[in-house]
Motif scaffolding. Structure first.
Motif, short mmCIF file in Angstrom:
data_model
loop_
_atom_site.label_atom_id
_atom_site.label_comp_id
_atom_site.label_asym_id
_atom_site.label_seq_id
_atom_site.Cartn_x
_atom_site.Cartn_y
_atom_site.Cartn_z
N PRO A 33 6.87 69.25 24.45
CA PRO A 33 7.87 70.02 23.69
C PRO A 33 7.72 71.51 23.95
O PRO A 33 6.65 71.99 24.32
CB PRO A 33 7.55 69.67 22.23
CG PRO A 33 6.11 69.29 22.24
CD PRO A 33 5.85 68.63 23.56
N THR A 34 8.80 72.22 23.73
CA THR A 34 8.76 73.69 23.80
C THR A 34 8.70 74.23 22.37
O THR A 34 9.42 73.77 21.48
CB THR A 34 10.00 74.24 24.51
OG1 THR A 34 11.18 73.83 23.82
CG2 THR A 34 10.07 73.75 25.94
N SER A 57 12.44 73.15 12.82
CA SER A 57 12.18 74.57 12.62
C SER A 57 11.59 74.76 11.23
O SER A 57 11.83 73.97 10.32
CB SER A 57 13.47 75.39 12.76
OG SER A 57 14.39 75.07 11.73
N ASP A 63 8.86 77.74 20.13
CA ASP A 63 9.25 79.15 20.12
C ASP A 63 8.88 79.77 18.78
O ASP A 63 9.05 79.15 17.72
CB ASP A 63 10.77 79.31 20.35
CG ASP A 63 11.20 78.78 21.70
OD1 ASP A 63 10.46 79.00 22.66
OD2 ASP A 63 12.27 78.14 21.77
N ASN A 109 11.49 72.05 20.17
CA ASN A 109 12.48 71.18 20.80
C ASN A 109 11.77 70.28 21.79
O ASN A 109 11.01 70.76 22.64
CB ASN A 109 13.55 72.01 21.52
CG ASN A 109 14.49 72.70 20.56
OD1 ASN A 109 15.41 72.10 20.00
ND2 ASN A 109 14.25 74.00 20.34
N TRP A 110 12.01 69.00 21.68
CA TRP A 110 11.34 68.04 22.56
C TRP A 110 12.38 67.04 23.06
O TRP A 110 12.90 66.22 22.31
CB TRP A 110 10.24 67.32 21.79
CG TRP A 110 9.37 66.46 22.65
CD1 TRP A 110 9.35 66.40 24.01
CD2 TRP A 110 8.38 65.52 22.19
NE1 TRP A 110 8.41 65.52 24.44
CE2 TRP A 110 7.79 64.95 23.34
CE3 TRP A 110 7.93 65.14 20.94
CZ2 TRP A 110 6.78 64.00 23.26
CZ3 TRP A 110 6.93 64.20 20.87
CH2 TRP A 110 6.36 63.64 22.01
N THR A 111 12.67 67.14 24.37
CA THR A 111 13.59 66.18 24.99
C THR A 111 12.77 65.00 25.48
O THR A 111 11.94 65.12 26.38
CB THR A 111 14.34 66.83 26.18
OG1 THR A 111 15.08 67.96 25.69
CG2 THR A 111 15.28 65.84 26.82
N SER A 128 14.37 68.06 17.32
CA SER A 128 14.33 69.49 17.03
C SER A 128 13.82 69.72 15.62
O SER A 128 14.09 68.94 14.71
CB SER A 128 15.73 70.11 17.17
OG SER A 128 16.24 69.92 18.47
N SER A 144 10.13 77.18 15.94
CA SER A 144 11.11 76.13 16.25
C SER A 144 10.56 75.29 17.39
O SER A 144 9.91 75.80 18.30
CB SER A 144 12.46 76.74 16.64
OG SER A 144 12.35 77.53 17.80
N SER A 170 18.78 64.68 17.98
CA SER A 170 20.16 64.87 18.44
C SER A 170 20.36 64.06 19.72
O SER A 170 19.47 64.00 20.57
CB SER A 170 20.45 66.35 18.70
OG SER A 170 19.65 66.85 19.74
N THR A 212 16.94 64.40 21.90
CA THR A 212 16.11 65.58 21.66
C THR A 212 15.71 65.64 20.20
O THR A 212 16.55 65.47 19.31
CB THR A 212 16.87 66.87 22.03
OG1 THR A 212 17.29 66.81 23.39
CG2 THR A 212 16.00 68.09 21.82
#
Length: 494
Positions: free
Chosen positions: A101-102, A341, A104, A160-162, A339, A158, A365, A337
């Motif tokens: 995952p990214t 936060s 931020d 996000n993991w695809t 997500s 936050s 999502s 994905t």
């Protein structure tokens, strides 16, 4: 909330196990059990140097060993291939980052200011008097203004993991890994090419050294013949034409002697560039040329699939193209994905991290392309066509490798036979020259016979030298065609 998160992760774990697209299998390539030219050829001096160290050590030449070591360090083409390999490894690492995952982070301070104005009416009391003491009931007005300033601080994370449900990331990593291995094989091929070119130029230069010695000896012998002719003319037993003919023959050999320096200079310059030096700063001292020709056994054709770096490069390109088919096919399926936060916002920094200031979100999502006018189908067809092109290129590379080995085996076999004949021709030409010169001294043959014998002897020795040089160069070419002792097992792993 925890139940939903665990459920989503469990579903993702189950789906991650599948990867669309064909799994790679190297196409079969049927090779003959032996090389066509090999049964009638036996290595003149087989050695096991290639199994114990760098392949050029088979020639047992210290100067060549030192030059080859410099090629590996200083050659600019090899440096470029190293940089290309480093770039391919970086791309593979970049693709692998897609598994994770990214995250931020953000922090901000926003200061806002707002202003407002109004009119207030004031009425005077009856005791007030106006000008001249006259009571008045006048009205006075005043304008009041006010400004409001506020500061909002916020911090948050936050994520996000695809999820790699359909293996798109895995196929991309697989393709980039194969591409990196292809670049590693390309580096080995560039290194082998530079090493082979250096060895070829080196033996050519040594042949020029030998030719220079041959021409020096020829000029010395013809100078003696001219003195003999001049002496015979002085005593009236030879014609002036003999002296002129001897002078012409000597001048012709001296012209060859001078011209031989050109090719040697060019070869020395080429070697300097190969080892990354400027020609002005590089010199090779002339040394005698070796008379033996060590060669390596050819083995079997199927070994070339593992021993030639260009074959390994083509095979790895094929594997990379195969993985790209899976990447293209994955575009047909939806992407999932996850997500989330977590953010805190408030007007007081000291109490920012507190529950009333917290805002969080979490959820999956799903995205799916519903219409693309056939773009995805075209990408799949393109990937398949690219793979088929790489398959054809791989097979052609194998065929070219087999052809090169066959060519050099035939060349070595035939040149070895020619060398035996040329050596006998040189021996006979030298004897004929000595006999003819003695006959001329005895006055039984004209000087033209001496010139013919000298020309024949020089031509025979030059041809024998050319054959020896060609044999050494063919030996280098055969080793290079066999992969130079390289093996596909040297390719980097995961």
């Amino acid at each position: 909330m925890k139940r939903h998160c665990l459920g989503a992760l469990s579903l993702a774990a189950l789906l991650v196990s599948c990867a669309v697209g064909p799994d790679y299998k190297r196409p079969a390539f049927d090779t003959t059990p032996v090389f066509k030219e090999q049964p009638d050829w036996k290595p003149s001096e087989p050695a096991d140097a290639m199994t114990r160290g760098p392949w050029w050590q088979i020639f047992n030449d210290e100067t060549l060993d030192q030059l080859e070591d410099k090629v590996n360090i200083s050659n600019e083409n090899i440096k470029a291939a190293v940089a290309a390999y480093d770039q391919a490894k970086a791309l593979m690492d970049q693709a692998r980052a897609g598994f994770w995952p990214t995250v931020d982070g953000s922090a901000s301070r926003i200061r806002t200011s707002s202003g407002s104005g109004g009119i207030t009416t004031l009425t005077t009391s009856p005791g007030n008097t106006g000008t001249g003491g006259t009571p008045t009931s006048g009205v006075s007005t005043a304008i009041t203004t006010g400004t409001h300033t506020s500061t909002i601080d916020s911090v948050g994370l936050s994520v996000n993991w695809t999820l790699d449900i359909w293996g798109q990331i895995r196929r991309t990593v697989e393709s980039d890994k194969a591409s990196a291995q292809s670049s590693a094989a390309a580096l080995a091929a560039a290194r082998l090419s530079a090493q082979g070119t250096l060895a070829t130029d080196y033996f050519e230069l040594r042949a020029q050294d030998q030719l220079q010695k041959l021409l020096d000896d020829t000029v010395f012998a013809e100078q003696r013949s001219l003195k003999i002719t001049q002496s015979r003319y002085h005593y009236g037993v030879a014609a002036k034409a003999d002296v002129v003919s001897a002078e012409a023959q000597l001048l012709s050999s001296q012209a060859q002697q001078i011209n031989a320096h050109i090719q040697r200079a060019l070869l020395e310059h080429a070697i300097a560039v190969l080892i990354g030096e400027q020609p002005a700063a590089f010199t090779l001292v002339a040394t005698p040329m070796r008379s033996d020709v060590p060669t390596a056994p050819a083995g079997v054709p199927s070994a070339l699939l593992e021993r030639r770096p260009d074959v390994a490069q083509a095979e790895r390109k094929m594997a990379a193209a195969n993985a790209q088919i899976g990447v293209a096919k994955a575009a047909y399926f939806p992407s999932l994905t996850l997500s989330g936060s977590d953010q805190y916002s408030g007007s007081a920094w000291s109490h920012l991290i507190s529950l009333p200031n917290r805002t969080w979100s979490l959820g999956p999502s799903l995205a799916q392309t519903l219409f693309d006018a056939g773009a995805r189908g075209a990408q799949v067809r393109q990937a398949r066509a690219a793979y088929q092109a790489d398959v054809a290129s791989y097979r052609q590379t194998v065929l070219a490798g087999i052809e090169q080995v066959e060519d050099q085996i035939a060349t070595l076999r035939i040149l070895e036979q020619q060398a035996g004949v040329e050596d006998a021709a040189v021996k006979a030409a030298r004897e004929a020259e000595a006999l003819t010169l003695n006959q001329y001294k005895a006055g039984t043959v004209p000087y033209s016979s001496v010139i013919t014998a000298q020309t024949t002897r020089l031509s025979a020795e030059e041809t024998a030298l050319t054959v020896l040089s060609s044999r050494l160069q063919a030996s280098v070419a055969l080793i290079e065609a066999l992969g130079g002792g390289w093996s596909a097992t040297q390719l980097p792993g995961p």
